[in-house]
Design a protein around this motif. Structure first.
Motif, PDB file in Angstrom:
ATOM      1  N   HIS A  39     -27.564 -21.496 -21.223  1.00 38.14           N
ATOM      2  CA  HIS A  39     -26.475 -21.387 -20.247  1.00 38.14           C
ATOM      3  C   HIS A  39     -27.064 -21.082 -18.879  1.00 38.14           C
ATOM      4  CE1 HIS A  39     -22.607 -20.521 -18.507  1.00 38.14           C
ATOM      5  NE2 HIS A  39     -22.928 -19.260 -18.283  1.00 38.14           N
ATOM      6  N   GLU A  44     -22.035 -18.408 -12.070  1.00 37.92           N
ATOM      7  CA  GLU A  44     -21.679 -17.424 -13.091  1.00 37.92           C
ATOM      8  C   GLU A  44     -22.129 -16.042 -12.630  1.00 37.92           C
ATOM      9  OE1 GLU A  44     -19.811 -15.986 -15.829  1.00 37.92           O
ATOM     10  OE2 GLU A  44     -20.179 -18.031 -16.497  1.00 37.92           O
ATOM     11  N   HIS A  48     -21.193 -10.373 -18.835  1.00 36.83           N
ATOM     12  CA  HIS A  48     -21.085 -10.669 -20.255  1.00 36.83           C
ATOM     13  C   HIS A  48     -21.871 -11.899 -20.648  1.00 36.83           C
ATOM     14  CE1 HIS A  48     -17.201  -8.171 -21.113  1.00 36.83           C
ATOM     15  NE2 HIS A  48     -17.981  -7.593 -20.227  1.00 36.83           N
ATOM     16  N   ARG A  49     -22.349 -12.675 -19.683  1.00 40.49           N
ATOM     17  CA  ARG A  49     -23.117 -13.876 -19.972  1.00 40.49           C
ATOM     18  C   ARG A  49     -24.399 -13.894 -19.143  1.00 40.49           C
ATOM     19  NH1 ARG A  49     -18.503 -18.560 -19.480  1.00 40.49           N
ATOM     20  NH2 ARG A  49     -17.095 -17.864 -21.130  1.00 40.49           N
ATOM     21  N   THR A  54     -28.103 -16.281 -22.856  1.00 40.22           N
ATOM     22  CA  THR A  54     -26.853 -16.898 -23.297  1.00 40.22           C
ATOM     23  C   THR A  54     -27.089 -18.339 -23.727  1.00 40.22           C
ATOM     24  OG1 THR A  54     -25.620 -15.499 -21.756  1.00 40.22           O
ATOM     25  CG2 THR A  54     -24.465 -17.387 -22.677  1.00 40.22           C
ATOM     26  N   GLU A  83     -18.447 -15.940 -28.241  1.00 47.51           N
ATOM     27  CA  GLU A  83     -17.176 -16.309 -27.603  1.00 47.51           C
ATOM     28  C   GLU A  83     -16.904 -17.793 -27.847  1.00 47.51           C
ATOM     29  OE1 GLU A  83     -15.121 -16.470 -23.123  1.00 47.51           O
ATOM     30  OE2 GLU A  83     -17.201 -15.816 -23.402  1.00 47.51           O
ATOM     31  N   SER A  91     -16.081 -16.541 -17.516  1.00 44.62           N
ATOM     32  CA  SER A  91     -15.762 -15.479 -18.460  1.00 44.62           C
ATOM     33  C   SER A  91     -14.450 -14.809 -18.090  1.00 44.62           C
ATOM     34  CB  SER A  91     -16.877 -14.430 -18.492  1.00 44.62           C
ATOM     35  OG  SER A  91     -16.552 -13.376 -19.359  1.00 44.62           O
ATOM     36  N   TYR A 114     -20.156 -19.602 -26.538  1.00 49.47           N
ATOM     37  CA  TYR A 114     -21.196 -18.891 -25.793  1.00 49.47           C
ATOM     38  C   TYR A 114     -21.730 -17.783 -26.698  1.00 49.47           C
ATOM     39  CZ  TYR A 114     -19.103 -21.197 -21.739  1.00 49.47           C
ATOM     40  OH  TYR A 114     -18.603 -22.126 -20.860  1.00 49.47           O
ATOM     41  N   VAL A 116     -24.484 -14.714 -26.885  1.00 48.32           N
ATOM     42  CA  VAL A 116     -25.379 -13.857 -26.105  1.00 48.32           C
ATOM     43  C   VAL A 116     -26.308 -13.136 -27.075  1.00 48.32           C
ATOM     44  CG1 VAL A 116     -25.545 -11.963 -24.460  1.00 48.32           C
ATOM     45  CG2 VAL A 116     -23.622 -13.560 -24.326  1.00 48.32           C
TER      46      VAL A 116
END
Length: 279
Positions: A39, A44, A48-49, A54, A83, A91, A114, A116
């Motif tokens: 990712h 972004e 959280h990512r 990710t 996710e 996100s 996604y 992580v």
């Protein structure tokens, strides 16, 4: 002629996606393809990512739930979060978490995901995984229900116990009230701070019992003096512009009057020079 892939090597397609082979069970003859890549999105900003840990997945089949995906990829390393979504996007960490009892039913279809990982080395392990070694979805340790068994499970889970529902509602309302109070307190502090900056006042609050009042520091006094100087300078500049505008209006009116008098004299001169000439 297309180049053949050697056994035990990964399969990378245009776009930077690595292809993983997915097999529902060890006895299944058909396979499904998952497309994964690291990712990397410049816009972004979500915590959280993290961009270095990710993994982005495409073409996730409907029978792969969040728990199933986590079980499949846990062999590559410890997973922090999983996710699944209908479409790729930013996100939703800013939105409050809502219980599945209050959410609409999810669409049954292929999804994107996604994952992580806790370590960035897990991404390299996924991308270098060979295509000819399929990931098995349903095993004896983690069976996945399908068909009638899945429908029976979904029907049983559709019934909600009243006490459980009441507990969910109470928790939701408590979190909602807490969020509203925090938001109101934040807006109040911002309004007070803005008012202090506009007026140049410093709010003095009483500390805990027994605390001695601290005198204003030299830095605080200097900051207050700088604010007063800026306010005075803005006021002087505003007054100067007001005077300049008023002076410009006066000059314009005087110019119009002067032109009016010149026009009157020119008309009087033309009338005096006018003569009657019949022939």
């Amino acid at each position: 002629m297309a180049k053949k892939r050697a056994s035990g090597e990964p399969w990378v397609i245009p776009g930077g996606f690595s292809v993983l082979s997915l097999q529902f069970s060890s006895s299944s003859s058909s396979r499904h393809c998952l497309y994964v890549k690291e990712h990397k999105v410049r816009a972004e900003k979500s915590k959280h990512r993290p961009l270095d840990r990710t993994l982005f997945l495409v073409n996730i089949p409907p029978y792969c739930s969040q728990v199933v995906v986590k079980g499949l990829f846990s062999q590559f390393g410890d997973i922090e979060s999983v996710e699944l979504r209908d479409h790729p996007g930013s996100s939703q960490e800013s939105r409050p978490t809502i219980s599945k009892l209050f959410r609409p039913p999810e669409k049954q279809g292929f999804k994107v995901g996604y994952i992580v990982f806790k370590s960035s080395s897990s991404l390299q392990a996924v991308k270098s995984y060979p295509f000819d070694a399929p990931l098995v979805v349903s095993t004896e340790e983690r069976p996945v229900k399908t068909g009638v068994q899945k429908w029976i499970q979904q029907y049983s889970e559709s019934f909600i116990q009243p006490d459980r529902l009441q507990q969910k509602v109470d928790n939701f309302m408590q979190n909602y009230d807490k969020h509203k109070e925090e938001e109101a307190e934040r807006k109040k502090k911002e309004a007070e701070k803005q008012q202090e900056e506009d007026e140049g006042w410093v709010k003095v609050t009483r500390g805990h019992k027994g605390a001695k009042a601290r005198p204003h520091s030299e830095a605080a006094n200097e900051k207050t003096l700088q604010k007063e100087k800026r306010k005075k300078k803005r006021k002087e500049l505003l007054n100067f512009y007001t005077w300049q505008h008023r002076n410009t209006q006066k000059e314009h009116i005087a110019e119009l009057r002067k032109k009016f008098e010149e026009d009157k004299q020119r008309i009087a001169l033309l009338r005096a020079q006018r003569k009657f000439k019949p022939y």
